[in-house]
Scaffold this motif. Structure first.
Motif, PDB file in Angstrom:
ATOM      1  N   GLU A 160       0.810  -1.209   0.000  1.00 22.23           N
ATOM      2  CA  GLU A 160       0.000   0.000   0.000  1.00 22.23           C
ATOM      3  C   GLU A 160       0.849   1.267   0.000  1.00 22.23           C
ATOM      4  OE1 GLU A 160      -3.242  -0.182  -0.404  1.00 22.23           O
ATOM      5  OE2 GLU A 160      -2.981  -2.350  -0.473  1.00 22.23           O
ATOM      6  N   GLN A 161       2.122   1.144   0.238  1.00 22.99           N
ATOM      7  CA  GLN A 161       2.987   2.316   0.260  1.00 22.99           C
ATOM      8  C   GLN A 161       3.148   2.864  -1.153  1.00 22.99           C
ATOM      9  OE1 GLN A 161       6.741   1.572   2.149  1.00 22.99           O
ATOM     10  NE2 GLN A 161       5.853   0.204   3.663  1.00 22.99           N
ATOM     11  N   PRO A 162       3.215   4.197  -1.295  1.00 25.89           N
ATOM     12  CA  PRO A 162       3.484   4.775  -2.610  1.00 25.89           C
ATOM     13  C   PRO A 162       4.942   4.578  -2.983  1.00 25.89           C
ATOM     14  CG  PRO A 162       3.419   6.509  -0.968  1.00 25.89           C
ATOM     15  CD  PRO A 162       3.019   5.237  -0.252  1.00 25.89           C
ATOM     16  N   GLY A 163       5.218   4.587  -4.261  1.00 23.74           N
ATOM     17  CA  GLY A 163       6.595   4.487  -4.714  1.00 23.74           C
ATOM     18  C   GLY A 163       6.710   3.631  -5.954  1.00 23.74           C
ATOM     19  N   LEU A 164       7.938   3.309  -6.301  1.00 22.18           N
ATOM     20  CA  LEU A 164       8.245   2.496  -7.474  1.00 22.18           C
ATOM     21  C   LEU A 164       8.901   1.205  -7.020  1.00 22.18           C
ATOM     22  CD1 LEU A 164       8.624   2.097 -10.577  1.00 22.18           C
ATOM     23  CD2 LEU A 164      10.840   3.267 -10.304  1.00 22.18           C
ATOM     24  N   VAL A 165       8.252   0.074  -7.271  1.00 25.05           N
ATOM     25  CA  VAL A 165       8.823  -1.229  -6.946  1.00 25.05           C
ATOM     26  C   VAL A 165       9.871  -1.591  -7.990  1.00 25.05           C
ATOM     27  CG1 VAL A 165       8.352  -3.709  -6.805  1.00 25.05           C
ATOM     28  CG2 VAL A 165       6.821  -2.083  -5.692  1.00 25.05           C
ATOM     29  N   VAL A 166      11.061  -1.956  -7.517  1.00 26.12           N
ATOM     30  CA  VAL A 166      12.144  -2.409  -8.383  1.00 26.12           C
ATOM     31  C   VAL A 166      12.570  -3.793  -7.906  1.00 26.12           C
ATOM     32  CG1 VAL A 166      14.453  -1.937  -9.271  1.00 26.12           C
ATOM     33  CG2 VAL A 166      12.921  -0.028  -8.731  1.00 26.12           C
ATOM     34  N   LYS A 167      12.411  -4.780  -8.760  1.00 27.27           N
ATOM     35  CA  LYS A 167      12.770  -6.152  -8.403  1.00 27.27           C
ATOM     36  C   LYS A 167      13.999  -6.574  -9.197  1.00 27.27           C
ATOM     37  CE  LYS A 167      10.811 -10.660  -7.368  1.00 27.27           C
ATOM     38  NZ  LYS A 167       9.573 -11.467  -7.298  1.00 27.27           N
TER      39      LYS A 167
ATOM     40  N   ALA B 157       5.159   5.725 -15.387  1.00 22.04           N
ATOM     41  CA  ALA B 157       4.637   4.542 -16.057  1.00 22.04           C
ATOM     42  C   ALA B 157       4.319   3.400 -15.112  1.00 22.04           C
ATOM     43  CB  ALA B 157       5.642   4.071 -17.117  1.00 22.04           C
ATOM     44  N   PHE B 158       5.137   3.210 -14.061  1.00 17.09           N
ATOM     45  CA  PHE B 158       5.040   1.982 -13.273  1.00 17.09           C
ATOM     46  C   PHE B 158       4.925   2.199 -11.771  1.00 17.09           C
ATOM     47  CE2 PHE B 158       7.964   1.142 -16.929  1.00 17.09           C
ATOM     48  CZ  PHE B 158       7.033   0.473 -17.715  1.00 17.09           C
ATOM     49  N   GLY B 159       5.009   3.441 -11.299  1.00 10.99           N
ATOM     50  CA  GLY B 159       4.987   3.697  -9.872  1.00 10.99           C
ATOM     51  C   GLY B 159       3.700   4.347  -9.408  1.00 10.99           C
ATOM     52  N   SER B 160       3.706   4.724  -8.163  1.00 12.41           N
ATOM     53  CA  SER B 160       2.586   5.450  -7.565  1.00 12.41           C
ATOM     54  C   SER B 160       3.174   6.507  -6.634  1.00 12.41           C
ATOM     55  CB  SER B 160       1.678   4.505  -6.772  1.00 12.41           C
ATOM     56  OG  SER B 160       2.390   3.895  -5.709  1.00 12.41           O
ATOM     57  N   GLY B 161       2.408   7.513  -6.346  1.00  7.37           N
ATOM     58  CA  GLY B 161       2.922   8.606  -5.533  1.00  7.37           C
ATOM     59  C   GLY B 161       3.088   9.841  -6.387  1.00  7.37           C
ATOM     60  N   ASP B 162       3.303  10.952  -5.757  1.00  7.96           N
ATOM     61  CA  ASP B 162       3.245  12.253  -6.415  1.00  7.96           C
ATOM     62  C   ASP B 162       4.636  12.865  -6.536  1.00  7.96           C
ATOM     63  OD1 ASP B 162       2.532  14.637  -7.457  1.00  7.96           O
ATOM     64  OD2 ASP B 162       1.261  15.282  -5.796  1.00  7.96           O
ATOM     65  N   LEU B 163       5.071  13.111  -7.784  1.00  6.81           N
ATOM     66  CA  LEU B 163       6.310  13.842  -8.034  1.00  6.81           C
ATOM     67  C   LEU B 163       6.037  15.228  -8.603  1.00  6.81           C
ATOM     68  CD1 LEU B 163       8.680  11.157  -9.637  1.00  6.81           C
ATOM     69  CD2 LEU B 163       8.527  11.866  -7.248  1.00  6.81           C
ATOM     70  N   CYS B 164       4.778  15.658  -8.539  1.00 10.54           N
ATOM     71  CA  CYS B 164       4.416  16.930  -9.165  1.00 10.54           C
ATOM     72  C   CYS B 164       5.096  18.124  -8.506  1.00 10.54           C
ATOM     73  CB  CYS B 164       2.896  17.117  -9.132  1.00 10.54           C
ATOM     74  SG  CYS B 164       2.001  15.975 -10.210  1.00 10.54           S
ATOM     75  N   ASP B 165       5.498  17.979  -7.237  1.00 14.34           N
ATOM     76  CA  ASP B 165       6.130  19.117  -6.568  1.00 14.34           C
ATOM     77  C   ASP B 165       7.641  19.167  -6.770  1.00 14.34           C
ATOM     78  OD1 ASP B 165       6.670  16.860  -5.096  1.00 14.34           O
ATOM     79  OD2 ASP B 165       6.508  17.851  -3.152  1.00 14.34           O
ATOM     80  N   VAL B 166       8.187  18.233  -7.553  1.00 12.47           N
ATOM     81  CA  VAL B 166       9.622  18.249  -7.835  1.00 12.47           C
ATOM     82  C   VAL B 166       9.904  19.332  -8.872  1.00 12.47           C
ATOM     83  CG1 VAL B 166      11.570  16.954  -8.767  1.00 12.47           C
ATOM     84  CG2 VAL B 166       9.902  15.796  -7.304  1.00 12.47           C
ATOM     85  N   ASP B 167      10.831  20.211  -8.564  1.00 10.06           N
ATOM     86  CA  ASP B 167      11.203  21.287  -9.480  1.00 10.06           C
ATOM     87  C   ASP B 167      12.332  20.788 -10.378  1.00 10.06           C
ATOM     88  OD1 ASP B 167      11.929  23.604 -10.785  1.00 10.06           O
ATOM     89  OD2 ASP B 167      11.751  24.883  -9.008  1.00 10.06           O
TER      90      ASP B 167
END
Length: 326
Positions: A8-15, A232-242
């Motif tokens: 349930e955590q936001p982010g990008l899973v990398v396996k 494409a593959f993650g979840s969570g918000d990067l909209c505030d990244v400048d």
């Protein structure tokens, strides 16, 4: 890498899954095996996964974009996924991002003998791709006579390298947001682990391979890779990244010394029947007084791969800061 426990955590899973190529006969190899392995593995996996009859697959669906079965197809998910519906953070995320990276040990020896082995790392991006590892492994274990490399037709088979070399990590959005406080990193080295295929930027002229990439080139490539992967593959918000501010900060980083070597390797695509040369660089560069706000982007960018042909394992690097690996 650490095991992901909370989906349930936001982010990008990398396996990360590690394998070994066990060679069944001897012969000559090209130094970068990624493109050849991608062609063999992708072709075989598509044959195993595709819902269409062979004659339809090989004519109408040589390329998978728009296929009605794509959502439930392991090959389509990993090698030819549809672009995200809305690319809000990275407008260019609609193209170029794949859920799999095949990173073979580089450089491969000029000649291999029967019984020799080489390492192969398979990187899967996103929860859906990570869940397809078993399906991919089954296909790899059934490669059989189709698995051969180079003009000498060097046969190989794949075997897992062991659990200690594999694992799963979730890159959380917060890991990319580092406060720009404290002293900058006085000495930072970026050491390429595979060929880097970056091209000049800008409109209105033909893009050419970058022979002497600067720090800002590496940082921009990292922003593209990580931003697209999240889109494409993650979840969570990067909209505030400048992103513009990060790029501008990178322009001020000074290179102490660089040892870039030109890299060229011919390639022939079995699917398109086209021939071309891959052109890029190998080597390393050392930079001084690098703001810490840029470090996570460089670290994750180098882990995922930057520039062209990331699917084949290109553009991967190790970041060494203050004489310690980060």
């Amino acid at each position: 890498m650490t095991r992901v426990n909370d989906d349930e955590q936001p982010g990008l899973v990398v396996k990360l899954a590690s394998y070994r190529l066990l060679f069944l006969n001897g012969g000559r190899l090209l130094p970068w095996l990624g493109p050849a392995l991608k062609g063999i593995i992708a072709r075989h996996f598509k044959t195993q996964s595709c819902h269409w009859p062979a004659e339809v697959r090989d004519s109408q669906w040589r390329y998978c974009r728009g296929c009605q079965h794509l959502g439930g197809c392991g090959y389509g998910l990993l090698f030819e996924p549809d672009p995200p519906v809305a690319a809000t953070v990275m407008p260019t995320a609609r193209d170029g991002q794949r859920a799999i990276t095949l990173a073979a040990q580089f450089p491969a020896p000029e000649r291999i003998e029967r019984g020799d082995t080489l390492d192969l790392q398979v990187l899967l991006l996103g929860e859906a791709a990570a869940d397809r590892e078993a399906e991919l492994l089954q296909a790899l274990q059934r490669l059989g006579p189709a698995a051969s490399l180079g003009r000498d037709r060097i046969g190989f088979r794949l075997a897992p390298a062991g659990e200690s070399h594999s694992g799963e990590q979730r890159i959380a959005p917060g890991q990319l947001r580092v406060e720009d406080t404290g002293a900058p990193v006085s000495r930072l080295v970026i050491r390429l682990d595979s060929p880097l295929l970056l091209r000049t930027e800008g409109d209105g002229h033909k893009k050419t391979p970058l022979r002497h990439p600067e720090f800002a080139d590496l940082l921009r490539g990292s922003l593209r890779t990580v931003g697209r992967a999240f889109e494409a593959f993650g979840s969570g918000d990067l909209c505030d990244v400048d992103f513009a501010a990060l790029k501008q900060t990178a322009e001020n980083v000074v290179c102490r010394q660089a040892r870039w070597q030109p890299f060229t390797q011919p390639h022939h695509s079995q699917r398109s029947q086209h021939r071309w040369n891959y052109e890029g660089v190998t080597g390393w560069a050392e930079f001084q007084d690098v703001p810490r706000v840029l470090l996570p982007w460089l670290i994750f960018g180098g882990a995922l791969g930057v520039g062209q042909e990331r699917l084949c394992g290109a553009g991967r690097w190790t970041v060494i800061a203050e004489r310690s690996e980060v």
